[in-house]
Scaffold this active site. Structure first.
Site, short mmCIF file in Angstrom:
data_model
loop_
_atom_site.label_atom_id
_atom_site.label_comp_id
_atom_site.label_asym_id
_atom_site.label_seq_id
_atom_site.Cartn_x
_atom_site.Cartn_y
_atom_site.Cartn_z
N SER A 22 0.83 -1.20 0.00
CA SER A 22 0.00 0.00 0.00
C SER A 22 0.87 1.26 0.00
CB SER A 22 -0.96 -0.02 1.18
OG SER A 22 -1.86 1.06 1.14
N ASP A 59 -3.30 6.40 -3.27
CA ASP A 59 -2.18 5.82 -2.52
C ASP A 59 -1.49 4.78 -3.39
OD1 ASP A 59 -4.07 3.79 -2.43
OD2 ASP A 59 -3.81 3.36 -0.30
N ASP A 81 -1.29 1.48 -3.80
CA ASP A 81 -2.00 0.42 -4.51
C ASP A 81 -3.33 0.90 -5.06
OD1 ASP A 81 -2.99 0.64 -1.88
OD2 ASP A 81 -3.55 -1.46 -1.78
N ASP A 133 -6.15 1.84 -3.91
CA ASP A 133 -7.48 1.47 -3.42
C ASP A 133 -8.11 2.61 -2.60
OD1 ASP A 133 -5.82 1.24 -1.20
OD2 ASP A 133 -6.72 -0.62 -0.48
#
Length: 461
Positions: free
Chosen positions: A98, A246, A248, A250
């Site tokens: 992440s 961010d 990743d 999501d």
């Protein structure tokens, strides 16, 4: 021996590569995942971190060795992996850390239909199985199963992911918008061009080059330092809105036309209003919306004003998704900019939230700051972390200060929440660090500051 309890967190696997884990352990995690969830096939994807391709492939080979056919979708955002899990009805594994620095990597796991895997839903069993295969010197020996090895195949899911999102939000009739997007060298640089392509959007790209070393800034828009560039560019080019994803991709953070951040609670309320209206148009009389206990009081207020039902939960995606399943909620939102949609397998997707905001903004003539003002009714402290050696002792001290007051109520759904007539605060212990996390909100900014300072003085005494 590597301490897997430090590597396997409450909701995912995450640690430093190769110090805490490597391809050997990843192979074992793949084998254990298949055995614990009983999967005959799985889907695997990864982000742009330097270690992600090899870790992802090792996991896939471990899963295949345990009899599962593996569909590899390669580079993807986390919500793109959820799309693949949902549309293919397969358990999934996403390799990402992440927003963490480049030396970290991790695995987000889900069951078929993007159902969450956490400590209580299989993750602890996976850890225990890998521990049983790991010797004191760190060597890993996985007992073979008497099964036919599974196959490895490749599939592209990006176009299908984009088409599914665009089927849920109509942007064809919006007015043209200038949008600055900061991908932070993360997976937004992979998904945004396909999702936004063909829409009436003039997209100003920032840091779209996929680079898991994050050369421009950390891919963590929750930290104000990491959206400074976006704020400046929005003002510089006269954009209607700024979006920051961010690492990743999501989660999505929003900046208005003035360059000011829009709180995730305001976005939760705005999207909730749209999803309530959409559910009503489909014949649903009393839609439910989930919010965690740290989102603004604005969220349940707006939901009730629209004749729908708000449901308050603990912080964390596993709690949100579980409650959404129980209540058949149409939408859920968290203060951390995680947004969950029933029509996206109850999974979180920052991209779908961004499309809703763009549709709301482009469907009328006011600037974003005016549009979101109705959803920003309280003064909030934001999350303030304090390093403490005795989390429970300092929490008890705060409780002792407020417990006997007649004008407050106390609940312990998640940490401690103390609510007064025009204010509330929540104090929660971190699961992984010696921290207490404080959030305060009040109608009056001066009252918010007074409560914040009082609690912090006790916590840090």
């Amino acid at each position: 021996m590597r301490d897997l309890k430090q590597l396997v967190k409450a909701y995912d696997v995450r640690g430093v590569v190769p110090d805490q884990w490597d391809e050997v352990l990843s192979w074992a995690f793949g084998a254990a995942f298949v055995r614990v969830v009983g999967a005959s096939a799985v889907v695997v994807g990864h982000d742009m971190r330097p270690s992600s391709p090899s870790l992802s492939r090792a996991f896939a080979e471990g899963a295949a060795a345990s009899g599962a056919d593996v569909v590899e979708i390669g580079l993807c955002s986390t919500d793109q992996l959820y799309y693949a899990s949902g549309s293919l009805d397969l358990p999934g594994a996403m390799f990402t850390a992440s927003h963490n620095p480049a030396r970290y990597n991790g695995i987000k796991l889900c069951r078929a239909g993007a159902a969450p895997v956490g400590q209580d839903t299989g993750l602890s069993e996976i850890r225990e199985l890998v521990e049983s295969w790991t010797s004191a010197d760190g060597a890993v020996s996985v007992p073979a199963l008497d099964v036919k090895p599974g196959s490895l195949s490749r599939r592209d899911s990006l176009r299908g992911y984009a088409d599914h999102l665009l089927s849920l939000v109509d942007l064809t009739a919006i007015r043209p918008l200038k949008v600055v997007v900061d991908a932070g060298n993360g997976m937004g640089g992979h998904t945004v061009p396909t999702v936004f392509g063909g829409l009436p959007l003039d997209v100003v790209e920032m840091y779209f080059e996929l680079d898991g070393t994050f050369p421009n800034h950390e891919a963590n828009p929750l930290d104000p330092a990491n959206i400074v560039d976006l704020q400046a560019r929005v003002r510089e080019v006269g954009a209607d809105i700024g979006l920051a994803f961010d690492g990743d991709a999501d989660r999505c953070f929003v900046v208005d036309e003035k360059g000011d951040p829009v709180s995730p609670s305001a976005i939760t309320a705005l999207v909730a209003a749209r999803e309530i209206a959409r559910a009503r148009a489909q014949g649903e009389d009393n839609p439910t919306v989930i919010h965690n206990l740290i989102t603004s009081l604005t969220v349940p207020e707006v939901v009730r004003e629209l004749g729908a039902t708000p449901v308050r939960t603990r912080v964390g995606h596993s709690f949100i998704k579980q409650e959404m399943a129980v209540t058949d909620a149409v939408f859920g939102g968290e203060h951390s900019a995680h947004y969950y949609f029933r029509d996206f397998w109850r999974a979180d997707t920052g991209m779908l939230a961004a499309l809703h905001v763009l549709a709301a903004l482009g469907g009328q003539g006011r600037p974003l700051s005016e549009l979101t003002a109705a959803y920003d009714r309280y003064a909030a402290s934001g999350e303030i972390n304090s390093t403490v050696t005795d989390q429970s002792g300092r929490t008890d001290a705060v409780l002792a200060h407020y417990r006997d007051r007649q004008d407050v109520t106390v609940d312990t759904l998640d940490g401690v929440t103390v609510t007064g007539t025009t204010w509330w605060f929540n104090l929660r212990a971190s699961n992984t660090e010696p921290l207490l996390r404080l959030n305060v909100e009040a109608k009056d900014p001066a009252v918010m500051a007074e409560i914040r300072d009082t609690v912090l003085a006790i916590v840090r005494a």
